[in-house]
Write an enzyme that holds these catalytic residues in place. Structure first.
Site, mmCIF file in Angstrom:
data_model
loop_
_atom_site.group_PDB
_atom_site.id
_atom_site.type_symbol
_atom_site.label_atom_id
_atom_site.label_comp_id
_atom_site.label_asym_id
_atom_site.label_seq_id
_atom_site.Cartn_x
_atom_site.Cartn_y
_atom_site.Cartn_z
ATOM 1 C CD GLU A 170 -3.028 -0.985 1.676
ATOM 2 O OE1 GLU A 170 -3.149 0.042 2.984
ATOM 3 O OE2 GLU A 170 -3.845 -1.751 2.202
ATOM 4 C CD GLU A 378 -3.812 -5.862 3.901
ATOM 5 O OE1 GLU A 378 -4.640 -4.720 3.984
ATOM 6 O OE2 GLU A 378 -3.059 -5.918 4.289
#
Ligand code: BGP
Length: 478
Positions: A170, A378
């Site tokens: 991220e 995720e």
């Protein structure tokens, strides 16, 4: 013409769960570990929910065997975890720490013993504080060499044991939160510095992917991004333009450079008007070209709906970190777009939309644009769980959430997307960076809260046996 046979989840589908070192390990000074920017940041006080920190976290460093035994009992096929740079190189570079290197060997060997595929994340936000102090971390090009050196140690050590690697977790979150919003370390609020740091991260990411090709020729590597597909609030052309802009600015700005080696021109045009110079160097293009990924990791939690935002409109910021529904503020970038409520969706206690269809839409959009395999690295529901007196946790809301999202993944596969695996966030409960321990995601409840480490005992939630049966049936038993 013969139509392709419908397929759901392929035989070797990676049914997994994910975590990150800072959020689970604890043992923050054990066996020679150096301090990370998160260790330092939380010590400033009042920057996280109730001052929560990862000094003990859920003590996975000492209890990994117990946790992996639970993974084996569940039948988990893959476990994505991150390596703490500060355990390998306590000062970020220089002397290697044999105890830290040995820890991850033990963890990987333990996983292999139960046929659980390890997926390593190389960088999940815990930069060595020493590099932050020395040259400003991601703001200096010196980090490219140091990051590559660190990654090469991991390839040397674990390259023959581990096939799947996530280069960067991220980037879109740690750069914007750390350099623009100032709510993650190093706590800077400066748009120009944020864009420049982001460019350096891109070069560092491509550099370690190129090194991977030399040192782990049979492995697969890709970055993971926080991905929220966008919807337009209405069909008004202003809202559609806001959608296009949000998509380029918040998603393709990161993904195009990973997969195509260039930035979207529409955003470069905006930066030119804002006089933001990325400080691109002549050799960068070749580095980016040589560092393309094998797959794209997607961390999906929610879709976002956008609308036109006037020049005097709302700005970014105002997150809900307390779990009190309705406390987040409308946010956006004046003149470009704003994120608005979607009346058709429900929300978590942290005001994140619940939208399994968004995952289906997202996988399809990325497949069309990049034609790369996708790893759902995720996906999960943060919720306040209650441990009953009889040691049970009835988290039917989590089962509902995960079930709907797994169905969405299956539909995208049926439609032709190549999805390597699905990692729920997370296996055990863990520390949420800004939201403390009350925002729980795991199949395994851990007895602790923000202020008290308590027993740290593990309890299986109802979702544990549910996911076990999903895995056993390769996704047919939902
Ligand atoms: C992602 C991070 C994870 C994890 C997850 C849940 O952004 O990669 O590390 O924290 O989101 O988010 P949160 O903890 O904010 O609920």
């Amino acid at each position: 013409m013969k139509l392709p046979t419908k397929k759901r989840f392929p035989e070797n589908f990676l049914w997994g769960s994910a975590s990150a070192a800072y959020q689970v390990e604890g043992a923050y000074t054990a066996d020679g570990k150096g301090a990370s920017i998160w260790d330092r940041y939380v010590s400033l006080g009042d920057v996280t929910y109730k001052g929560s920190h990862g000094q003990v976290a859920v003590d996975h460093y000492h209890r990994y065997k117990e946790d992996i035994a639970l993974m084996a009992e569940m039948g988990l096929k893959a476990y994505r975890f991150s390596i703490a740079w500060t355990r390998i190189l306590p000062m970020g570079r220089g002397a290697e720490n044999a105890a830290g290197i040995a820890f991850y060997h033990s963890l990987i060997d333990e996983l292999h013993q139960y046929d659980i595929e390890p997926i390593i994340t190389i960088y999940h936000w815990d930069l060595p504080q020493a590099l932050q102090d020395e040259y400003g971390g991601w703001e200096s090009r010196q980090i490219i060499t140091d990051f590559d050196h660190y990654a090469r140690i991991l390839y040397r050590e674990y390259g023959t044991k581990v096939k799947y690697w996530v280069s960067m977790n991220e980037q879109n979150v740690f750069v914007t939160h750390g350099y623009s919003l100032g709510v993650h370390p190093p706590g800077i609020k400066d748009r120009l510095r944020s864009f420049r740091a982001n460019h350096i991260v891109n070069i560092a990411n491509a550099t370690i992917i190129a090194s991977f090709r030399d040192l782990v020729p049979d492995g697969k590597i890709g970055p993971s991004l926080a991905y929220s597909p966008f919807y337009a609030q209405t069909s008004h052309p202003d809202d559609i333009i806001a959608l296009e802009t949000a998509q380029d600015y918040l998603t393709y700005w990161y993904m195009d450079i990973y997969c195509r080696g260039r930035y979207p021109q529409s955003i470069l045009n905006i930066l030119e008007k804002l006089q933001i110079d990325l400080a691109i160097e002549a050799t960068d293009e070749a580095v980016l070209r040589a560092g393309k990924p094998d797959f794209l990791g997607i961390n999906y939690y929610q879709s976002l709906t956008v609308a036109h935002n006037p020049l005097d409109g709302v700005v970014m910021g105002g997150m809900n970190t307390s779990g009190k529904k309705g406390t987040s503020k409308e946010q956006g970038i004046p003149g470009l777009f704003k994120i608005v409520q979607n009346q058709y969706l429900t929300h978590t206690d942290w005001d994140w939309t619940i939208d399994a269809d968004g995952l289906y839409v997202g996988i399809k959009r990325l497949t069309s644009r990049y034609q790369l395999p996708i790893l759902i690295s995720e996906n999960g529901l943060g919720a306040i769980d209650v441990l009953d007196a009889d040691g049970k946790i009835h988290d039917s809301y989590r089962i509902d959430y995960l079930k709907a999202h797994i169905i969405a993944v299956g539909r995208a596969i049926e439609d032709g997307s190549d999805v390597l695996g699905y990692c729920s966030w997370s296996f055990t409960d863990l520390l949420s960076w800004l939201n403390g321990y009350q925002k729980r995601y795991g199949f395994v409840y851990i007895d602790r809260d923000e202020t008290d480490d308590r027993t740290l005992n593990r309890y299986k939630k109802d979702s544990f046996s549910w996911y076990q049966s999903v895995i056993r049936s390769n996704g047919s038993n939902l």
